[in-house]
Write a protein that holds these residues in place. Structure first.
Motif, short mmCIF file in Angstrom:
data_model
loop_
_atom_site.label_atom_id
_atom_site.label_comp_id
_atom_site.label_asym_id
_atom_site.label_seq_id
_atom_site.Cartn_x
_atom_site.Cartn_y
_atom_site.Cartn_z
N LEU A 67 0.83 -1.21 0.00
CA LEU A 67 0.00 0.00 0.00
C LEU A 67 0.86 1.26 0.00
CD1 LEU A 67 -3.02 -0.46 2.46
CD2 LEU A 67 -3.10 0.27 0.08
N ASP A 85 -5.85 5.82 8.09
CA ASP A 85 -4.99 4.64 8.13
C ASP A 85 -5.56 3.73 9.21
OD1 ASP A 85 -3.00 2.76 8.06
OD2 ASP A 85 -1.39 4.11 8.68
N GLN A 93 1.50 3.09 6.20
CA GLN A 93 0.63 3.55 5.10
C GLN A 93 0.27 5.02 5.27
OE1 GLN A 93 0.02 -0.60 6.24
NE2 GLN A 93 -1.38 0.87 7.05
N LEU A 153 -7.28 3.37 4.15
CA LEU A 153 -6.21 2.39 3.89
C LEU A 153 -6.28 1.29 4.93
CD1 LEU A 153 -3.31 4.99 3.48
CD2 LEU A 153 -4.79 4.06 1.66
N VAL A 220 -2.44 -4.73 -3.95
CA VAL A 220 -3.27 -3.60 -3.54
C VAL A 220 -4.62 -3.77 -4.23
CG1 VAL A 220 -3.58 -1.11 -3.59
CG2 VAL A 220 -1.30 -2.08 -3.20
#
Length: 230
Positions: A67, A85, A93, A153, A220
Motif C-alpha cells: 500500500l 490509516d 501507510q 487504507l 493492492v
C-alpha cells in the motif's frame, strides 16, 4: 527484552527496536524489530507475562508495504485528500500517504503500543499524523467536511476470520458511501474472494520468522461496495 509491566510505550519501543527502512519503501524509516533485537523472537506467552500485546507494530508487513509503495508511486490517489490509516500498526501507510501529499491523515489503532509507534514513526519521518486509540469498526464516515475520510487504507487485516468478516463488511459500507477504500494483502487466508478490484501487485521481501516465504506477492485491492460485490 527490556520490557516490564506498565512500562511507558514510547520508552519500550525505543529500547526494543531500531530505525530502519522497509525493503519495499526505502523512503520511510520505522522503529522496527530485527533479528538482533530480542523482541523479534519473543513469543506471545512471554509478552503476555510482561503485560504486553503481540508487537504487530514492530514489523513492516507485506500488505502495508505494498500500500505504501503504491501511494508513493501514485500520489494522485491521496493528494489533497483526508486519509484514514485503519489498524495502522507502525503507521507506514499513513506516513506514505502524508509524504504523497494527503491533506490530513488519521491513524487509528486499538493497541496503545501501536498508537505510540505511529507517533514515533511520524516524528521520525517529519510528518504530522493524528493518532487515535479506538475500535472504530462499524462507525460511519463522519459527515463532510468535519473529520470526513476521502480515502481509507487497510493493510494486512484478513488474518482471522471473525475480525476479517467484520472489518471487510465495514469497509464495503464506507466504499458504498463514496470513499476510496484500498486494501493491501499478501494472500491472507480470509481475504474475500469477491468484491475486490486488483490494482497492482508487488514482490515484498520478508523474513521466514514472520512469513512462510522469503518473498510474498502483496496485492493492492480496491474494495467495492456490497451491492457491487454481490
Amino acid at each position: 527484552m527490556t520490557a516490564v509491566l506498565g512500562q511507558n510505550p514510547e520508552a519500550f519501543i525505543r529500547a526494543n527496536t531500531r530505525l530502519e527502512a522497509p525493503p519495499l519503501v526505502p523512503e520511510v524509516r520505522l522503529h522496527l524489530a530485527s533479528e538482533v533485537v530480542p523482541l523479534w523472537e519473543a513469543t506471545e506467552e512471554e509478552l503476555a507475562a510482561k503485560g504486553l500485546p503481540p508487537p504487530f507494530w514492530a514489523f513492516a508487513w507485506a500488505g502495508g508495504q505494498a500500500l505504501a509503495r503504491y501511494l508513493l508511486d501514485h500520489p494522485e490517489a491521496v493528494r489533497g485528500k483526508r486519509v484514514l490509516d485503519f489498524a495502522a500498526g507502525s503507521g507506514l501507510q499513513g506516513i506514505a500517504a502524508k509524504l504523497a501529499g494527503a491533506r490530513s491523515v488519521e491513524a487509528v489503532e486499538i493497541d496503545g503500543f501501536a498508537a505510540a509507534a505511529c507517533r514515533l514513526n511520524a516524528a521520525a519521518n517529519e510528518v504530522e499524523i493524528a493518532v487515535r486509540e479506538e475500535d472504530i469498526v462499524g462507525s460511519p464516515n463522519p459527515e463532510a467536511p468535519k473529520a470526513h475520510w476521502d480515502v481509507v487504507l487497510a493493510g494486512d487485516v484478513c488474518y482471522e476470520r471473525p475480525a476479517a468478516e467484520r472489518i471487510v463488511a465495514w469497509l464495503r459500507g464506507l466504499a458504498g458511501g463514496g470513499c476510496l477504500v484500498l486494501l493491501g494483502d499478501p494472500g491472507r487466508t480470509y481475504l474475500p474472494r469477491r468484491g475486490l478490484e486488483r490494482i497492482i501487485a508487488y514482490g515484498v521481501k520478508t523474513s521466514r520468522e514472520l512469513e512462510d516465504s522469503d518473498l510474498r506477492n502483496a496485492v493492492v485491492w480496491k474494495v467495492e461496495p456490497e451491492e457491487a460485490a454481490g
